[in-house]
Write a protein that holds these residues in place. Structure first.
Motif: not given
Length: 305
Positions: A228, A230, A283
């Motif tokens: 992911q 970030w 998240s």
């Protein structure tokens, strides 16, 4: 989360960019200091005319296309935003609008990560690191070239690992996951462990090192889970699961104040009575914990790590 076409081949095509900007279907996110106006309770996508009125001196950044619609970001100085930005919020504050399981909301995440990531890069790269000269934007915001020495700068991403480490019989009642907490967090808050990859280190070895440094737990097998972006400010979170080869915990006392093993029953009981809170947003930490638990986690929300 579904990726968008970043249209990299059109970043230097001024005529194409102008045509897409003028298209009535185009949507624009105005970003100032890494913050956006989410006072309406949703991600504030504007028409290009609205964005121009809100931030007339902002810089146009191409994000890309998806489902036939082009999206841009406009990076604006705080003083140049009509009405000011005092009540605007940063990316962390937007996570409540991007909950896991909400397909429509999570579709916004790649756009936000792209826009805020570029905004954060621009905030931290004001001058050429080689000669100190001024950096001029190119390629629809994805390149900076020094006006003095001609050296180009491109957005950089720092790899970081985030992991759920488990012990016990896989899938059994005694299987437990290792969670930690920082001293600055609320007393109920726990999360999966995480840390940055160091030079010359594989991601798998970073998982083992970070877990041992923070908690004293040794890790054997490590398996890739997902990744992911970030942009806080410029990381790529690479998620793993791992199997512990030891159980005794010795926290480092610096990054981690406490660490514990949680069985699924422990998590369920704590989440239901409010004595335990964990990440619930978009998240990837929330996805790791949901995967361990085997379904949606009970209890209420909390801001993500």
């Amino acid at each position: 989360m579904r990726a968008h076409n970043r249209e990299a081949l059109h970043r230097t095509d001024a005529a194409w960019l102008d045509a897409r900007w003028a298209d009535a279907s185009t949507r624009v996110l105005v970003v100032s200091g890494g913050r956006v106006d989410a006072s309406g309770g949703s991600v504030p996508w504007l028409s290009s005319a609205q964005a121009q009125a809100l931030a007339p001196h902002g810089e146009r950044i191409l994000l890309g296309q998806r489902d036939g619609r082009t999206r841009f970001a406009v990076l604006a100085d705080r003083a140049d935003v009509a009405g000011g930005t005092d009540d605007w919020i940063g990316l962390r504050g937007l996570f409540g609008l991007l909950a896991v399981g909400d397909e429509e909301a999570s579709e916004e995440a790649p756009w936000l990560f792209h826009a805020v990531g570029l905004a954060e890069w621009r905030r931290s790269h004001r001058f050429c690191p080689r000669c100190g000269g001024d950096l001029l934007p190119r390629a629809a915001g994805h390149e900076l070239r020094c006006a003095r020495c001609g050296r180009s700068q491109f957005p950089r991403t720092d790899p970081a690992v985030i992991m759920t480490i488990t012990t016990g019989e896989p899938g059994g009642d005694d299987e437990a996951v290792l969670l930690g907490r920082q001293a600055s967090w609320p007393s109920t808050q726990w999360s999966s462990l995480a840390g940055f990859c160091e030079p010359g280190e594989t991601l798998e070895d970073a998982v083992r090192r970070e877990t041992y440094e923070e908690t004293g737990v040794r890790v054997g097998d490590v398996t890739y889970f997902g990744s992911q972006p970030w942009p806080l400010p410029a990381s790529l979170m690479v998620a793993f699961t791992g199997r512990a080869t030891s159980r005794e915990i010795h926290v480092d006392g610096a990054e981690i104040e406490d660490a514990r093993w949680f069985t699924r029953a422990d998590l369920r009981a704590g989440l239901e009575d409010g004595s335990v809170t964990v990440p619930r947003s978009v998240s990837i930490s929330a996805s790791l914990l949901t995967d361990f638990y085997g379904g949606p986690l009970p209890g209420g929300d909390i801001r993500p790590r």
